[in-house]
Design an enzyme around this catalytic site. Structure first.
Site, mmCIF file in Angstrom:
data_model
loop_
_atom_site.group_PDB
_atom_site.id
_atom_site.type_symbol
_atom_site.label_atom_id
_atom_site.label_comp_id
_atom_site.label_asym_id
_atom_site.label_seq_id
_atom_site.Cartn_x
_atom_site.Cartn_y
_atom_site.Cartn_z
ATOM 1 N N SER A 126 0.850 -1.181 0.000
ATOM 2 C CA SER A 126 0.000 0.000 0.000
ATOM 3 C C SER A 126 0.894 1.243 0.000
ATOM 4 O O SER A 126 1.830 1.319 -0.783
ATOM 5 C CB SER A 126 -0.963 -0.042 1.193
ATOM 6 O OG SER A 126 -1.985 0.904 1.052
ATOM 7 N N ASP B 231 -8.535 -5.191 -6.280
ATOM 8 C CA ASP B 231 -8.147 -4.037 -5.474
ATOM 9 C C ASP B 231 -8.373 -2.732 -6.237
ATOM 10 O O ASP B 231 -7.745 -2.510 -7.275
ATOM 11 C CB ASP B 231 -6.674 -4.170 -5.088
ATOM 12 C CG ASP B 231 -6.157 -2.970 -4.320
ATOM 13 O OD1 ASP B 231 -6.980 -2.214 -3.766
ATOM 14 O OD2 ASP B 231 -4.918 -2.796 -4.271
ATOM 15 N N HIS C 259 -6.159 -6.174 -1.988
ATOM 16 C CA HIS C 259 -5.089 -5.243 -1.631
ATOM 17 C C HIS C 259 -4.036 -5.966 -0.791
ATOM 18 O O HIS C 259 -4.334 -6.485 0.284
ATOM 19 C CB HIS C 259 -5.710 -4.097 -0.836
ATOM 20 C CG HIS C 259 -4.853 -2.881 -0.731
ATOM 21 N ND1 HIS C 259 -4.500 -2.109 -1.815
ATOM 22 C CD2 HIS C 259 -4.277 -2.283 0.345
ATOM 23 C CE1 HIS C 259 -3.768 -1.083 -1.409
ATOM 24 N NE2 HIS C 259 -3.610 -1.176 -0.109
#
Length: 465
Positions: A165, A409, A434
């Site tokens: 991320s 995602d 994700h």
């Protein structure tokens, strides 16, 4: 029915805030989480690397797992992001921890400044948050690496950095800005393209849910917006969603917060691949009730429990709390968003599934209200433009990086999806969420994930030759 209610309990303005942060383990994982806790260690880090007259330092936390390290082997550094540093990254619960023994690697986790216990200021006032930036975090990582090389005599070891991320961005950017230290990077689910109005997020959510399910969610949000128009219908809305009587539908920010909370809960189910089949089964079943009543069931609305307060001013007041809490990350992360990346998830996309009540102006208003009117629409756009110019956006000038992304995602829309050069590879993992590649292998792994892991392992072998 409590499908997404569990997710909603750990969200703040669209961000999970428990120990896993923005990278969620699979729901059906079978790992043993009763691992031994490595020793907490500390490094004296400069507060401001770019001001030679300022010599203040703070204690930055890190963890080391050396049981599989072989002299001269590589260093695997997990750069922690917008949450407390997790020691689970050093175990076979994660893919980095799983492959560290194979490479004879030293496994390390470094906590990000301002998160967990690594806070350089006495509180989180807007003035004190000025030392919170990705550039300073990258410099922290460089200084820490130099320190650990000397402390543990690692001069002959090659470093591979990992992150997911926002921390995936940091991993790629660290390789970009400090290639003399990082031989390579694994940048999982890294949204390297900063954007103010991330309207495309809802578009990916819609695709992942499928047309029928997405259309019915859209109908639910349109129904909600219709019920906001008269006092009598607001009463019906409160009853359907079990909201408290203080919600009257007259305050635009309260209405926007309601829409954002509902949107965030459903979209995060997609982002983390949580029971999408069950969600859509309910949303497509007209016998359950109106689209909004179906949505309430998906959300886990429980009328036997106390009503839910939806109050923008109360949320702002809570977020302006400047007290340091190692378990909390909300105030810090939104500051970074307002100051560098934005990533504002909105309903500005035509035909998105979530109505029209979360425009980009809602986020700009929050940035101004939480941080003493420091941010405006113009300043946020300027900051995002600067971020993309400095790091390169979707085309960073970098070698030796793997960019894995999950097809489900929504953030893959802001990541690198095609190889940039012979050593910078992109891989999209079908039907994964994700950070889905960051967890340890299981018998349930799909061939797509196995292929991604194989690529990562092959690239790391090349990096450390």
């Amino acid at each position: 029915m409590v499908i997404v209610f569990i997710v909603n309990s750990i969200l703040f303005m669209g961000r999970p805030n428990d120990r896993y942060g923005f990278i969620r383990p699979p729901v059906d994982n079978t790992w043993d989480e009763s691992y031994g806790e490595p020793e907490e260690q500390w490094f004296d880090q400069r507060v401001d690397h770019f001001n030679k007259q300022d010599n203040k330092t703070f204690k930055q936390r890190y963890f080391v797992e050396d049981s599989h390290y072989k002299t001269g082997g590589p260093v695997f550094l997990m750069i922690s992001g917008e949450s407390e540093a997790g020691t689970f990254w050093l175990t076979n619960m994660t893919y980095m921890g799983e492959i560290a023994p194979k490479f004879g690697a030293l496994a390390v986790v470094l906590e990000h400044r301002y998160y967990g216990k690594s806070v350089p200021t006495p509180d989180l006032s807007t003035e004190n948050l000025k030392y919170l930036s990705s550039e300073l975090a990258l410099k922290d990582t460089q200084q820490f690496a130099l320190y650990l090389m000397k402390k543990l005599s690692l001069e002959g070891s090659k470093w591979v950095v990992f992150g997911g991320s926002y921390a995936g961005n940091l991993a790629a950017w660290f390789r970009e800005k400090y290639p003399n230290i990082a031989a390579g990077a694994i940048a999982s689910s890294a949204p390297v393209e900063a954007v103010v109005d991330f309207m495309g997020y809802a578009g990916v959510v819609s695709e992942s849910l499928g047309k029928e399910c997405s259309d019915n969610i859209r109908k639910a949000f349109i129904e909600m917006e219709t019920l906001l128009k008269t006092p009598e219908d607001v009463i019906k809305l409160r009853k359907t969603l079990n909201m408290c009587g203080t919600f009257d539908g007259k305050n635009i920010n309260n209405n926007r917060l309601l829409a954002f909370n509902l949107m965030g809960t459903i979209s995060h189910a997609v982002q983390y691949n949580l029971h999408l089949d069950v969600i859509c089964k309910i949303m497509n079943d007209s016998s359950v009730g109106t689209p909004l009543e179906r949505c309430a069931k998906v959300l886990g609305v429980n009328h036997t429990k106390p009503c839910d307060e939806v109050n923008y001013n109360d949320m702002i007041k809570a977020s302006r709390n400047t007290t340091i809490d190692p378990k909390m990350m909300e105030r810090q992360w939104l500051y970074q968003a307002c100051n560098e990346f934005a990533y504002f998830v909105t309903t500005d996309l035509v035909n998105n599934p979530f109505g029209h009540n979360v425009p980009v102006e809602f986020w700009v208003q929050m940035c101004a209200d939480m941080y003493d009117k420091q941010f405006t629409a113009q300043s946020i756009q300027k900051s995002v433009d600067r971020t993309n110019a400095y790091y390169g956006g979707l085309k960073p000038k970098v070698t030796n990086v793997v960019f894995p992304n999950g097809s489900l995602d929504p953030y893959h829309a802001l990541s690198v999806l095609h190889d940039l050069n012979n050593s910078t590879k992109a891989v999209v993992i079908e039907n994964y969420s994700h950070g889905g590649d960051m967890w340890g292998s299981t018998p349930k792994d799909t061939q797509s994930l196995r292929n991604a892991h194989k690529l990562i392992e092959q690239q790391i072998a090349e990096y450390i030759k």
